[in-house]
Design a protein around this motif. Structure first.
Motif, PDB file in Angstrom:
ATOM      1  N   ILE A  17      47.174  26.479  46.516  1.00 10.97           N
ATOM      2  CA  ILE A  17      47.368  27.055  45.204  1.00 10.97           C
ATOM      3  C   ILE A  17      46.816  28.543  45.086  1.00 10.97           C
ATOM      4  O   ILE A  17      47.327  29.424  44.450  1.00 10.97           O
ATOM      5  N   SER A  18      45.463  28.628  45.489  1.00  6.03           N
ATOM      6  CA  SER A  18      45.007  29.723  45.298  1.00  6.03           C
ATOM      7  C   SER A  18      45.443  30.813  46.011  1.00  6.03           C
ATOM      8  O   SER A  18      45.238  32.002  45.603  1.00  6.03           O
ATOM      9  N   LEU A  19      46.195  30.543  47.273  1.00  4.41           N
ATOM     10  CA  LEU A  19      46.767  31.775  47.923  1.00  4.41           C
ATOM     11  C   LEU A  19      47.916  32.213  46.885  1.00  4.41           C
ATOM     12  O   LEU A  19      48.062  33.401  46.805  1.00  4.41           O
ATOM     13  N   ALA A  20      48.541  31.280  46.303  1.00  6.51           N
ATOM     14  CA  ALA A  20      49.711  31.833  45.364  1.00  6.51           C
ATOM     15  C   ALA A  20      49.126  32.592  44.479  1.00  6.51           C
ATOM     16  O   ALA A  20      49.811  33.681  44.089  1.00  6.51           O
ATOM     17  N   VAL A  21      48.032  32.298  43.654  1.00  2.00           N
ATOM     18  CA  VAL A  21      47.458  32.727  42.621  1.00  2.00           C
ATOM     19  C   VAL A  21      47.133  34.260  43.032  1.00  2.00           C
ATOM     20  O   VAL A  21      47.368  35.179  42.397  1.00  2.00           O
ATOM     21  N   THR A  22      46.463  34.183  44.190  1.00  2.00           N
ATOM     22  CA  THR A  22      45.881  35.652  44.760  1.00  2.00           C
ATOM     23  C   THR A  22      47.374  36.401  45.073  1.00  2.00           C
ATOM     24  O   THR A  22      47.231  37.767  44.594  1.00  2.00           O
ATOM     25  N   LEU A  23      48.229  35.972  45.369  1.00  2.00           N
ATOM     26  CA  LEU A  23      49.357  36.742  45.903  1.00  2.00           C
ATOM     27  C   LEU A  23      49.952  37.329  44.489  1.00  2.00           C
ATOM     28  O   LEU A  23      50.242  38.459  44.311  1.00  2.00           O
ATOM     29  N   GLY A  24      49.828  36.428  43.516  1.00  2.00           N
ATOM     30  CA  GLY A  24      50.469  36.968  42.442  1.00  2.00           C
ATOM     31  C   GLY A  24      49.662  38.166  41.657  1.00  2.00           C
ATOM     32  O   GLY A  24      50.368  39.025  41.193  1.00  2.00           O
ATOM     33  N   HIS A  73      41.040  39.871  51.687  1.00  2.00           N
ATOM     34  CA  HIS A  73      41.845  40.627  52.645  1.00  2.00           C
ATOM     35  C   HIS A  73      43.622  40.453  51.917  1.00  2.00           C
ATOM     36  O   HIS A  73      44.312  41.535  51.901  1.00  2.00           O
ATOM     37  N   THR A  74      44.079  39.123  51.600  1.00  2.00           N
ATOM     38  CA  THR A  74      45.413  38.958  50.931  1.00  2.00           C
ATOM     39  C   THR A  74      45.295  39.780  49.789  1.00  2.00           C
ATOM     40  O   THR A  74      46.239  40.618  49.604  1.00  2.00           O
ATOM     41  N   PHE A  75      44.005  39.877  49.041  1.00  2.00           N
ATOM     42  CA  PHE A  75      44.365  40.552  47.817  1.00  2.00           C
ATOM     43  C   PHE A  75      44.350  42.077  47.954  1.00  2.00           C
ATOM     44  O   PHE A  75      45.339  42.735  47.296  1.00  2.00           O
ATOM     45  N   GLY A  76      43.542  42.346  48.743  1.00  2.00           N
ATOM     46  CA  GLY A  76      43.378  44.011  49.060  1.00  2.00           C
ATOM     47  C   GLY A  76      44.708  44.421  49.765  1.00  2.00           C
ATOM     48  O   GLY A  76      45.233  45.670  49.142  1.00  2.00           O
ATOM     49  N   ALA A  77      45.099  43.618  50.644  1.00  2.00           N
ATOM     50  CA  ALA A  77      46.406  44.206  51.293  1.00  2.00           C
ATOM     51  C   ALA A  77      47.746  44.272  50.277  1.00  2.00           C
ATOM     52  O   ALA A  77      48.246  45.336  50.540  1.00  2.00           O
ATOM     53  N   TYR A  78      48.060  43.079  49.610  1.00  2.00           N
ATOM     54  CA  TYR A  78      49.079  43.130  48.951  1.00  2.00           C
ATOM     55  C   TYR A  78      49.020  44.055  47.755  1.00  2.00           C
ATOM     56  O   TYR A  78      50.023  44.646  47.389  1.00  2.00           O
ATOM     57  N   PHE A  79      47.941  44.279  47.030  1.00  2.00           N
ATOM     58  CA  PHE A  79      47.574  45.115  46.127  1.00  2.00           C
ATOM     59  C   PHE A  79      48.023  46.546  46.729  1.00  2.00           C
ATOM     60  O   PHE A  79      48.682  47.149  45.883  1.00  2.00           O
ATOM     61  N   GLY A  80      47.379  46.897  47.714  1.00  2.00           N
ATOM     62  CA  GLY A  80      47.686  48.181  48.387  1.00  2.00           C
ATOM     63  C   GLY A  80      49.126  48.324  48.688  1.00  2.00           C
ATOM     64  O   GLY A  80      49.586  49.333  48.538  1.00  2.00           O
ATOM     65  N   LEU A  81      49.771  47.480  49.084  1.00  2.00           N
ATOM     66  CA  LEU A  81      51.011  47.560  49.470  1.00  2.00           C
ATOM     67  C   LEU A  81      52.136  47.816  48.260  1.00  2.00           C
ATOM     68  O   LEU A  81      53.064  48.411  48.286  1.00  2.00           O
ATOM     69  N   MET A  82      51.792  47.169  47.297  1.00  2.00           N
ATOM     70  CA  MET A  82      52.605  47.688  46.033  1.00  2.00           C
ATOM     71  C   MET A  82      52.132  49.063  45.482  1.00  2.00           C
ATOM     72  O   MET A  82      53.225  49.675  45.005  1.00  2.00           O
ATOM     73  N   VAL A  83      51.216  49.230  45.524  1.00  2.03           N
ATOM     74  CA  VAL A  83      50.860  50.606  45.082  1.00  2.03           C
ATOM     75  C   VAL A  83      51.466  51.791  45.786  1.00  2.03           C
ATOM     76  O   VAL A  83      52.073  52.524  45.329  1.00  2.03           O
ATOM     77  N   THR A  84      51.396  51.426  47.386  1.00  2.00           N
ATOM     78  CA  THR A  84      52.025  52.577  48.231  1.00  2.00           C
ATOM     79  C   THR A  84      53.509  52.448  47.933  1.00  2.00           C
ATOM     80  O   THR A  84      54.156  53.461  48.078  1.00  2.00           O
ATOM     81  N   ARG A  85      54.195  51.267  47.491  1.00  2.00           N
ATOM     82  CA  ARG A  85      55.433  51.145  47.127  1.00  2.00           C
ATOM     83  C   ARG A  85      55.734  51.836  46.028  1.00  2.00           C
ATOM     84  O   ARG A  85      56.948  52.825  45.840  1.00  2.00           O
ATOM     85  N   VAL A  86      55.001  51.958  44.880  1.00  2.00           N
ATOM     86  CA  VAL A  86      55.161  52.682  43.702  1.00  2.00           C
ATOM     87  C   VAL A  86      55.192  54.140  43.955  1.00  2.00           C
ATOM     88  O   VAL A  86      55.983  54.812  43.411  1.00  2.00           O
TER      89      VAL A  86
END
Lengths: 451, 451, 451
Positions: free
Chosen positions: A392-399, A183-196
């Motif tokens: 830490i895993s949350l931070a890695v995932t967000l990155g 969820h975190t990975f899919g969401a923030y990945f998608g948000l960056m794509v839509t931003r671009v």
């Protein structure tokens, strides 16, 4: 139009054929049955037929499968006159992603003598990874061509597998229901794509985000299947026995509590006291996302309900107040509001998981500790260290998600700069029934008319 | 309008928040994992993982879950332009009721050292109790506010648990599929509530009961899921092994026979030979209700088919001839016709159960008697005594339902006398497409327009 | 109109009542519980409750059940304004056929002391046989009355059982997922029936084959449920353990590959690059049909993907180029294109099965050979002989289907020559929204208006 037609006429078939042929070749070289699906290997040793993992996990797999194809597919039909593309592209992307995910996850999660082993567990994991891609799809819905979506899936699945490998295999993180990995990975990945892919004049076409009566009923089919089967989702790959049982139970309570807080917040934040279908369709699911990491832990029904209750509140507030700000200030046009359904609840789920892990004691878990926190049971790490690893895993995932989404989004615009049209832009706008026309699907009568 | 808005704006959020916070506190104090969901307790003793009840019952639970949220929810979408509220309030009421039912049933069915134990069986039982509330909802559909529905659920769940306790624990009644506890109780309770809420001018707005094309297709989704999964419903909490197997089989045959008699009666009673979708959507399910008590017994496929065959006939006749009489003479406005789908078939199921029980012999049941009729197997009572108990249980259930519904309905009008508006009354009436507007749900475009 | 009304008013009820009463009598005389559903027999010997086949097969049964009632039913709703009849007649025919199939299959597949034994396996087999009838229904959709459909079902189920008996019991053919017995048989039987019912002026009313927006979304519900649960379909009656597991896995990969080639071919063959919803709704399922015979064999994921990939291509080409030729040259009006979804992919599946069987070796199957090819394991026949038997079985099936369909179709026209009206012929044709009126179902408001 000519370009768009050429694109569909040639680019989509060529992309599909090339991808599928590559997949078939790689499967031919790399994939074989695991011990439980191979006739020879399974019959080599003595088992009760019931020991076959099929009977432990196949019902859960089918529930997850319904979530991926019906749940995600129909949840996105709320856009009026875009239902074909929502369900249809969801179908295409998912059918591709589950094959590609089998290879990527198999590659990272351990080859067996140079071979990737497949069975019901790989099927579930592939569906999970596919879910992450579909979450990202929700952010760019209506802004991308199917070819762009396939390209996005190629890269997102790969990065998903790398991130998942780092978390589960290297760091020893627990994330059975995927609050972080999915969820975190899919969401923030998608948000960056839509931003671009941001297009400045898109915010004028608000109608695109509107829905019509029956579209909303179709979307409720998606919502309810996601809601009902989320306990199966979170428990699908947890350990046999009490773990699967407990995870399903925790998720069930989290979702129930979330639904009540969603209805309450939806009515409370409405200007006229009317419930907003978008909240009901989405925020009521946040409880499942937020129980994704801690669901298998001894969260207790009480804890699960608090988690779900808060997740519903956060999610509605996000739809009401944060999404408009993201669009106006940060230029992030989040079509389905995945930040509110998957982003924030995913982060919340990761934090809940870290806290719950750090509170684990042998008094609470007994011999069951071995299955939930094997490293803690084996005294390789303390519970608080496990909690820190979770954080830490949350931070890695967000990155991974943010950098990966940025790169893949940029690649998308590089590869096919002219494709990024909003289908709705060609739609006719007449009163309330503005039609966002779906370019890519022909209705049969149209085909006949033109022949 | 201002009052209604205020009601939704404040009463609904306040009610939801208060109820959910009470639930969370009570769960914190009273609820803990059972032996099969608790990490420590499960691993304390030696089991095969397969002994965990999760694997026996979770697939059935998910089928029941689909019946509650998709089945009941979409069955009620046949009302044109009331689909949002049907599905949406069904969702809210169910999410609340399953939590409250967990507490009420746990309290009555045996505390463990002051604690209520939860696992897959409590999940199924809670969904069952929720089903009863949703049956009652079908009688008052379109006549109540969500706050009234929540209040109704609070009391109905409580009375359900008391009645269930008296039947199953005190009288030793068998009612696995709930012909009495779920269907008869829910139906007659709801009929009394709708009687109390009677509004004389409602019978003029017949349009409210009309449906439109797509609404009926949505309703068929509800119907078919109920029909397909009814074997899982009736067998969900029967004993492991042959009992679950036989119950599913009996219900399957009862439903198949019921479908044929429903189609026959629908065409036979129509003025122009056209099939009536309302009959198909509802009466074809009566076979599942009528097999609710005797389904686990040695009813035989032959017996099951006769039961289903008669249930379909009775149900269609009820829709055609009895419902109009109930409305005109007894002032009972039964929106979804629950008397025909759950009331009469439920009573019939109870009688079939009593007769089948009284015919039980050791020649037929063998050692399986222990699981179906433990008191008969242990020579604590004769088969005919068991049959008499079954018949008495029907009377007890009817008493609880009628008196309970009367009291709760009166309470509902006392508590919020002004709320009881029919949403349809504000709808525009233009030719065939009269719109029953759903007050409580805003469509996104409306929200935007008004902002 | 008067005749049609009389037909529905009397012929349908009489047919339904007579058929159901015959079924009930035959069940009373012939059917009894098997060892796993009978209370006495099951408790006579010592079992773990888990040995009951219910736990091995009931989840698969429910998936198959959903395919039959929701999958087939909603897939056919793509015809605009014919959705009621599609779903409604599907429901009626299926409810009848599963009862009749239980008797016919029980009669041919082995009586036990003059009795037919029923349990979860007979339920699955009955649903399978029903599927075959529903495939044929797809060819004649919109051209037959419900009475004709019931008569067709009586004979088709009988012939299905004979053909299945010859293949599985006499020839020792393997066909777990029914590429031959279900799909090839149902498709060619239905094509012959529709050929016999050919009406020369029907080809002028092309509008009947058109769909509308929401109809296509409803049809996608059917498609996706068929797609998702096809792994359960093919594995529902394979041997316990690795066989069920492997069959599900193979089917999953075949379908995924098929989906990509379907999208590619749909875009490639379109005149304007638009995807055709009819292709997506149907051809994407061909991979499940084509894996019906070889799915339980050691086809490998690689082989499964090739099979699915080719099936999708063949199926789209069929819709695009072959169906118009069948209609214009051979006078076969195939409403749902079952030749493309079930016919050709079924034949392909049979051939794949023959080839895969002929390549079976003990090196590949080990001790698992006993369950997949018992005659080969017991050295009663060689693998290539098994392959030849598989190929002969295809010819037998085609013969039964073609001759049977011809006879039954002729019988249908003899029995009720006047009934064979196309409902659409009375529809109003106004611009794009031409309405194919469903004669047989009344909408509630119409009923009221006319009363």
């Amino acid at each position: 139009m000519a370009d768009a037609n050429t694109n569909m006429r040639l680019k989509l078939p060529i992309t599909c054929f090339i991808l599928e042929i590559i997949l078939i070749i790689l499967f031919g070289v790399l994939v074989e049955y695991d011990e439980e699906t191979d006739a020879k290997k399974w019959h080599h040793s003595n088992h009760s037929q019931y020991d076959n993992d099929f009977y432990y996990r196949y019902p859960s797999f089918q529930d997850v499968h319904v979530m991926i194809f019906i749940g995600f597919g129909f949840l996105m039909t709320f856009l009026q006159r875009y239902g074909f593309s929502s369900v249809g592209f969801n179908f295409l992307i998912a059918a591709f992603a589950l094959q590609w995910a089998t290879l990527m996850q198999g590659f990272f999660h351990g080859m067996h003598g140079g071979k990737i082993h497949v069975g019901v567990e790989s099927m579930i994991n592939a569906d999970f990874c596919t879910g992450s891609v579909l979450i990202s799809f929700g952010a760019v819905l209506g802004k991308t061509s199917p070819v762009q979506l396939l390209v996005m899936a190629v890269f997102e699945v790969t990065l998903f597998a790398v991130n998942e490998f780092i978390l589960l295999s290297i760091l020893g993180t627990k994330d059975a229901g995927g609050s972080m990995t999915i969820h975190t990975f899919g969401a923030y990945f998608g948000l960056m794509v839509t931003r671009v892919l941001y297009r400045p004049n898109l915010d004028k076409s608000k109608h695109k985000n509107s829905s019509v009566y029956h579209s909303d009923l179709f979307a409720m089919i998606g919502t309810l299947y996601l809601w009902m089967f989320w306990p199966s989702f979170n428990s699908a790959i947890t350990a046999h026995g009490d773990d699967q049982h407990r995870t399903a139970l925790n998720t069930y309570y989290s979702l129930a509590a979330c639904t009540l807080s969603t209805y309450a917040m939806s009515a409370l934040t409405a200007h006229d006291g009317k419930l907003d279908m978008v909240h009901i369709q989405n925020a009521a699911l946040a409880g499942g996302v937020a129980a994704g990491t801690a669901g298998e832990m001894m969260l207790t029904p009480f804890g699960s309900m608090i988690v779900g209750f808060l997740a519903g509140i956060i999610s509605v507030l996000g739809y009401k107040y944060l999404s408009p700000i993201l669009e106006s200030k940060l230029k992030i046009q989040d079509t389905c509001g995945i930040h509110n359904l998957h982003g924030m609840p995913g982060v919340m789920g990761a934090i809940v998981g870290a806290v719950t892990a750090s509170l684990a004691t042998i008094e609470i878990y007994g011999n069951g500790m071995e299955e939930v926190f094997p490293d803690v049971a084996d005294n390789k790490r303390t519970a608080s260290y496990q909690g820190a690893i979770q954080a830490i895993s949350l931070a890695v995932t967000l990155g991974f998600a943010l950098v990966g989404g940025l790169l893949v989004g940029s690649l998308g615009t590089q590869l096919s700069p002219g494709i990024c049209q909003v289908p709705g832009d060609e739609g006719s706008h007449e009163g309330q029934l503005t039609t966002v026309k779906t370019e890519e699907f022909a209705k049969p009568e149209e085909t006949e008319k033109l022949n």
